[in-house]
Design a protein around this motif. Structure first.
Motif, PDB file in Angstrom:
ATOM      1  N   ASN A   1       7.842   9.468 125.458  1.00 37.43           N
ATOM      2  CA  ASN A   1       6.465   9.721 126.019  1.00 37.43           C
ATOM      3  C   ASN A   1       6.366   8.836 127.327  1.00 37.43           C
ATOM      4  O   ASN A   1       5.754   9.081 128.374  1.00 37.43           O
ATOM      5  N   GLY A   2       6.871   7.578 127.113  1.00 35.56           N
ATOM      6  CA  GLY A   2       6.791   6.544 128.065  1.00 35.56           C
ATOM      7  C   GLY A   2       7.591   6.557 129.166  1.00 35.56           C
ATOM      8  O   GLY A   2       7.424   5.739 130.137  1.00 35.56           O
ATOM      9  N   THR A   3       8.671   7.322 129.273  1.00 38.76           N
ATOM     10  CA  THR A   3       9.590   7.211 130.266  1.00 38.76           C
ATOM     11  C   THR A   3       9.555   8.466 131.175  1.00 38.76           C
ATOM     12  O   THR A   3       9.102   9.462 130.724  1.00 38.76           O
ATOM     13  N   THR A   4       9.690   8.207 132.335  1.00 34.80           N
ATOM     14  CA  THR A   4       9.514   9.226 133.307  1.00 34.80           C
ATOM     15  C   THR A   4      10.877   9.620 134.112  1.00 34.80           C
ATOM     16  O   THR A   4      11.900   8.563 133.869  1.00 34.80           O
ATOM     17  N   THR A   5      11.200  10.679 134.803  1.00 34.84           N
ATOM     18  CA  THR A   5      12.408  10.892 135.260  1.00 34.84           C
ATOM     19  C   THR A   5      12.614   9.909 136.344  1.00 34.84           C
ATOM     20  O   THR A   5      13.650   9.482 136.723  1.00 34.84           O
ATOM     21  N   LYS A   6      11.528   9.356 137.046  1.00 30.99           N
ATOM     22  CA  LYS A   6      11.882   8.301 138.251  1.00 30.99           C
ATOM     23  C   LYS A   6      12.361   7.412 137.506  1.00 30.99           C
ATOM     24  O   LYS A   6      13.128   6.618 137.988  1.00 30.99           O
ATOM     25  N   ASP A   7      11.845   6.655 136.421  1.00 33.82           N
ATOM     26  CA  ASP A   7      12.452   5.377 135.604  1.00 33.82           C
ATOM     27  C   ASP A   7      13.705   5.764 135.255  1.00 33.82           C
ATOM     28  O   ASP A   7      14.721   4.734 135.772  1.00 33.82           O
ATOM     29  N   ILE A   8      14.250   6.789 135.032  1.00 30.67           N
ATOM     30  CA  ILE A   8      15.692   7.041 134.661  1.00 30.67           C
ATOM     31  C   ILE A   8      16.681   6.883 136.138  1.00 30.67           C
ATOM     32  O   ILE A   8      17.593   6.379 136.031  1.00 30.67           O
ATOM     33  N   ALA A   9      16.042   7.583 137.013  1.00 36.83           N
ATOM     34  CA  ALA A   9      16.782   7.596 138.413  1.00 36.83           C
ATOM     35  C   ALA A   9      16.989   6.182 138.819  1.00 36.83           C
ATOM     36  O   ALA A   9      17.995   5.807 139.472  1.00 36.83           O
ATOM     37  N   THR A  10      15.646   5.623 138.682  1.00 40.39           N
ATOM     38  CA  THR A  10      15.890   4.030 139.257  1.00 40.39           C
ATOM     39  C   THR A  10      16.804   3.104 138.457  1.00 40.39           C
ATOM     40  O   THR A  10      17.729   2.449 138.699  1.00 40.39           O
ATOM     41  N   GLN A  11      16.796   3.434 136.935  1.00 41.27           N
ATOM     42  CA  GLN A  11      17.836   2.646 136.163  1.00 41.27           C
ATOM     43  C   GLN A  11      19.105   3.180 136.687  1.00 41.27           C
ATOM     44  O   GLN A  11      20.177   2.411 136.349  1.00 41.27           O
ATOM     45  N   ALA A  12      19.301   4.219 136.736  1.00 42.44           N
ATOM     46  CA  ALA A  12      20.700   5.065 137.161  1.00 42.44           C
ATOM     47  C   ALA A  12      21.076   4.702 138.549  1.00 42.44           C
ATOM     48  O   ALA A  12      22.369   4.954 139.065  1.00 42.44           O
ATOM     49  N   ASP A  13      20.279   4.264 139.339  1.00 40.75           N
ATOM     50  CA  ASP A  13      20.392   3.958 140.840  1.00 40.75           C
ATOM     51  C   ASP A  13      20.811   5.197 141.554  1.00 40.75           C
ATOM     52  O   ASP A  13      21.594   5.206 142.372  1.00 40.75           O
ATOM     53  N   VAL A  14      20.161   6.330 141.217  1.00 42.19           N
ATOM     54  CA  VAL A  14      20.435   7.505 141.978  1.00 42.19           C
ATOM     55  C   VAL A  14      18.819   8.007 142.460  1.00 42.19           C
ATOM     56  O   VAL A  14      17.861   7.708 141.841  1.00 42.19           O
ATOM     57  N   SER A  15      18.855   8.964 143.344  1.00 41.69           N
ATOM     58  CA  SER A  15      17.612   9.367 143.792  1.00 41.69           C
ATOM     59  C   SER A  15      17.173  10.640 142.613  1.00 41.69           C
ATOM     60  O   SER A  15      17.903  11.113 142.027  1.00 41.69           O
ATOM     61  N   GLU A  16      15.843  10.918 142.480  1.00 37.36           N
ATOM     62  CA  GLU A  16      15.349  11.837 141.563  1.00 37.36           C
ATOM     63  C   GLU A  16      15.908  13.073 141.848  1.00 37.36           C
ATOM     64  O   GLU A  16      16.220  13.873 140.911  1.00 37.36           O
ATOM     65  N   ALA A  17      16.108  13.522 143.153  1.00 39.73           N
ATOM     66  CA  ALA A  17      16.745  14.918 143.588  1.00 39.73           C
ATOM     67  C   ALA A  17      18.079  14.858 143.184  1.00 39.73           C
ATOM     68  O   ALA A  17      18.511  15.915 142.559  1.00 39.73           O
ATOM     69  N   LEU A  18      18.837  13.715 143.191  1.00 43.48           N
ATOM     70  CA  LEU A  18      20.330  13.878 142.498  1.00 43.48           C
ATOM     71  C   LEU A  18      20.060  14.230 141.115  1.00 43.48           C
ATOM     72  O   LEU A  18      20.948  15.141 140.361  1.00 43.48           O
TER      73      LEU A  18
END
Lengths: 235, 235
Positions: free
Chosen positions: B28-45
């Motif tokens: 619940n506390g995680t957003t796709t934006k968080d994951i993209a940032t952590q993975a160093d990729v764009s949300e689009a990718l």
């Protein structure tokens, strides 16, 4: 028009709202805005009561940690005996699984706070262990040594404190599984599972089978603890 | 200029990033934006690889749940014997506390995911119980019945499945305490506490003291399990 509340009432409402927020999202996942919304007050009003999120969390911690209760000191300061040992083990597990009467209303909530605490900075659970678990461990250790001298407990190479931490762990994990809506573990009612877990714990501590059979009376113990609770809250 | 990765590499990088995010903030506390940032990729990718957060979480679940491992089936499908019983109890606790070699790198992380799962919808932990804990319970129950018929186990009114859930609970709670940076419970090294917890568990199950003394050899059991792990991953 909104109803008017006293300062104390507002404070309590904010704390109850915060309890719900922290229990569902943890400290890190909760904002003061979440708490204000849950309490149905403005953030500005919230800041009149508490300078920041940390201060609200600290006030809640005080609520979760009951400093040495009356009942605890009666159970944990008995004369050495088989009953003293069994009732202290039972008390430790009972309070973890069923909570004290005062906390029953918030049982799931305070347990969720404890679990979040382990995932976050661990301070709340550390305080709880210090104020509530360690006194049990001390008392059980003392009764244990006495029963060992009376040949009621089997020798082992295991450290007695670790065995008692195992007792607490069974009760804690049973309670954590019980937080879920799903039936994750154990069979039958929580009361039956609890009874089985106490047998498991007494055996795990090395109490001899004959002693368990002759002295472990679940209903008597439950009545003993609940009577103590009702006598000591009726002031 | 960013290094170029294959599609498969990107997918793995996104999943490893998601593992870290979910383990620290829950689903619940995680957003796709968080994951993209952590993975160093764009949300689009990120959305080229996974349609939504749920799909990423599902892929991670598959990682956390090892379907019936080779080693599990060797330990849990022995002929009835004292060793079969003791080694299965040991295996259940060992895998919970020390993880399988494949998972050791992610040990704290997958355990955090399990705990968050209990606080959230419970699905991940339910799957884990189904795929990994229930087969242990079944096997231990069978060996238990055999040992009882051989008079190596003491009679009890407690349900055997609940006693085995208690074994699992001790190991699980020990591991959860170990997630914290603070020393919340147990004394001495985790290896020593674990050894004490196994004694507690074998006694709790009702295995007679003499049998425990004659047959419980911690080092031999650890070597047995680790040898099985290395033989079965060296394909």
């Amino acid at each position: 028009m909104k109803k008017r509340y006293s300062k104390q009432q507002r404070r309590t409402m904010i704390l109850e709202a915060a309890l719900i927020c922290f229990a569902h999202k943890g400290y890190n996942g909760t904002t003061t805005k979440d708490i204000a919304t849950q309490a149905d007050v403005s953030e500005a009003l919230l800041y009149k009561h508490f300078p920041n999120k940390m201060a609200i969390y600290a006030a809640i911690n005080d609520f979760c940690i009951e400093e040495g209760s009356e009942v605890g000191s009666i159970v944990l300061k008995q004369k050495n005996s088989i009953f003293a040992f069994i009732s202290s083990v039972y008390f430790l597990m009972y309070v973890v699984v069923f909570a004290t009467p005062l906390k029953r209303k918030y049982k799931g909530i305070s347990h969720r706070l404890f679990v979040y605490s382990i995932l976050e900075d661990g301070q709340l659970i550390e305080k709880f262990h210090h104020s509530s678990v360690l006194p049990c461990i001390q008392a059980i250790r003392q009764y244990y040594k006495y029963l060992k001298s009376q040949n009621h407990i089997t020798e082992t190479t295991a450290a007695v404190d670790n065995l008692i931490w195992c007792v607490y762990s069974v009760a804690a994990m049973m309670t954590i599984f019980d937080l879920s809506d799903k039936e994750l573990a154990f069979e039958g009612s929580i009361k039956n599972s609890f009874h089985d877990a106490v047998i498991f714990a007494l055996r795990g501590l090395g109490l001899k089978e004959q002693v368990i059979r002759d002295h472990y009376e679940p209903q008597q113990l439950q009545d003993y603890i609940e009577d103590l609770f009702s006598q000591n809250s009726a002031v």
